[in-house]
Design an enzyme around this catalytic site. Structure first.
Site, PDB file in Angstrom:
ATOM      1  N   THR A  33       0.837  -1.200   0.000  1.00  0.00           N
ATOM      2  CA  THR A  33       0.000   0.000   0.000  1.00  0.00           C
ATOM      3  C   THR A  33       0.876   1.256   0.000  1.00  0.00           C
ATOM      4  OG1 THR A  33      -1.946   1.023   1.027  1.00  0.00           O
ATOM      5  CG2 THR A  33      -0.305   0.161   2.530  1.00  0.00           C
ATOM      6  N   ASN A  34       0.318   2.401   0.349  1.00  0.00           N
ATOM      7  CA  ASN A  34       1.059   3.675   0.339  1.00  0.00           C
ATOM      8  C   ASN A  34       0.635   4.510   1.554  1.00  0.00           C
ATOM      9  OD1 ASN A  34      -1.380   5.275  -0.431  1.00  0.00           O
ATOM     10  ND2 ASN A  34      -1.242   3.945  -2.228  1.00  0.00           N
ATOM     11  N   HIS A  35       1.144   5.718   1.655  1.00  0.00           N
ATOM     12  CA  HIS A  35       0.919   6.543   2.849  1.00  0.00           C
ATOM     13  C   HIS A  35      -0.385   7.344   2.848  1.00  0.00           C
ATOM     14  CE1 HIS A  35       4.557   5.837   5.042  1.00  0.00           C
ATOM     15  NE2 HIS A  35       5.310   6.088   3.987  1.00  0.00           N
ATOM     16  N   SER A  36      -1.256   7.136   1.883  1.00  0.00           N
ATOM     17  CA  SER A  36      -2.478   7.943   1.848  1.00  0.00           C
ATOM     18  C   SER A  36      -3.344   7.707   3.083  1.00  0.00           C
ATOM     19  CB  SER A  36      -3.286   7.609   0.593  1.00  0.00           C
ATOM     20  OG  SER A  36      -4.507   8.292   0.637  1.00  0.00           O
ATOM     21  N   ALA A 100      -5.043   7.330  -3.697  1.00  0.00           N
ATOM     22  CA  ALA A 100      -3.710   6.918  -4.135  1.00  0.00           C
ATOM     23  C   ALA A 100      -3.819   5.445  -4.546  1.00  0.00           C
ATOM     24  CB  ALA A 100      -2.706   7.109  -3.021  1.00  0.00           C
TER      25      ALA A 100
END
Ligand code: CTP
Ligand code: CA
Length: 228
Positions: A33-36, A100
């Protein structure tokens, strides 16, 4: 022509907003995943709702409380998000893609937990490209529909955002520098440049995501919808 001074600027408009970060599973216990955080998308949903719009918020893995009077549809992966966006976009006036989206996902998802052993000191993951949701949506877009994207960049903000507004056939792109602490990903504040299809640019100061969202909604009603 504002004959009814009591009416709100987005009254009668149906707006679909995406927020958060997709999760791409690797096995039953792990994902990419990502930091959103979803804060920007939620702030836009709130601002649109206050402006009188009928709002559908598609959330990819956020932990934020559900905004009042907004329909929330939770999704997990980029492919889930694509399906839900396509379905919701059919009768929408506006799509705002603040989510994101993972550009790649693991090529295979193991149905058992992947184990380490005495021999594997390194490990390589095979990834495959996810669909580009904005590009897919652009192929079905009617002339009356407005599509807004974000550009998350660590460098060459405006050049990269200009490429994306063209490649994705957007009406507006929100160029977001995500290289600085205190603005962008996970932060409560943001600073963005609104970039229009005709090349016009409008840069905000550093302010709360709610303030940035209000400016976006104002631009949407006064520059994009009024033009249609
Ligand atoms: N986006 C999308 N589908 C994807 C990837 C991104 O719809 N598979 C959308 C995002 O929601 C955002 C815009 O496209 O509104 C730009 O996302 P961004 O990650 O900044 O750009 P990419 O086109 O993915 O390019 P790159 O990550 O290589 O910079
Ligand atoms: Ca990307």
């Amino acid at each position: 022509q504002h004959f009814n001074s009591g009416s709100k600027e987005l009254e009668g408009k149906r707006i679909v907003i995406t927020a958060g970060g997709t999760r791409e599973p690797l096995d039953p216990v792990r994902y990419l995943t990502n930091h959103s955080s979803g804060k920007m998308g939620f702030a836009i949903a709130k601002a649109a709702q206050l402006a009188g719009a009928e709002v559908t918020l598609i959330t990819a893995n956020t932990t934020l409380p559900k905004p009042e009077s907004v329909k929330v549809l939770p999704v997990e992966t980029a492919r889930d998000l694509l399906q839900t966006v396509q379905k919701q976009f059919v009768d929408a006036d506006v799509l705002i893609m603040a989510a994101a989206v993972a550009d790649f996902r693991p090529a295979t998802v193991s149905d058992r937990k992947i184990k380490k052993n005495d021999h594997n000191e390194t490990m390589t993951l095979d990834l495959v490209r996810n669909p580009d949701i904005l590009k897919e949506v652009a192929t079905t877009k009617k002339a009356s529909q407005i599509v807004i994207g974000f550009a998350a960049e660590t460098n060459d903000l405006i050049t990269n955002a200009e490429k994306k507004i063209k490649a994705k056939h957007l009406d507006l792109i929100v160029a977001n520098d995500v290289s600085q602490k205190g603005i962008g990903f996970s932060a409560d504040n943001n600073q963005v440049t609104f970039l229009f299809a005709n090349g016009d640019q409008q840069k905000t100061s550093v302010e709360s995501k709610q303030k940035v969202a209000q400016q976006l909604i104002h631009i949407l009603s006064h520059r994009l919808i009024s033009r249609q």
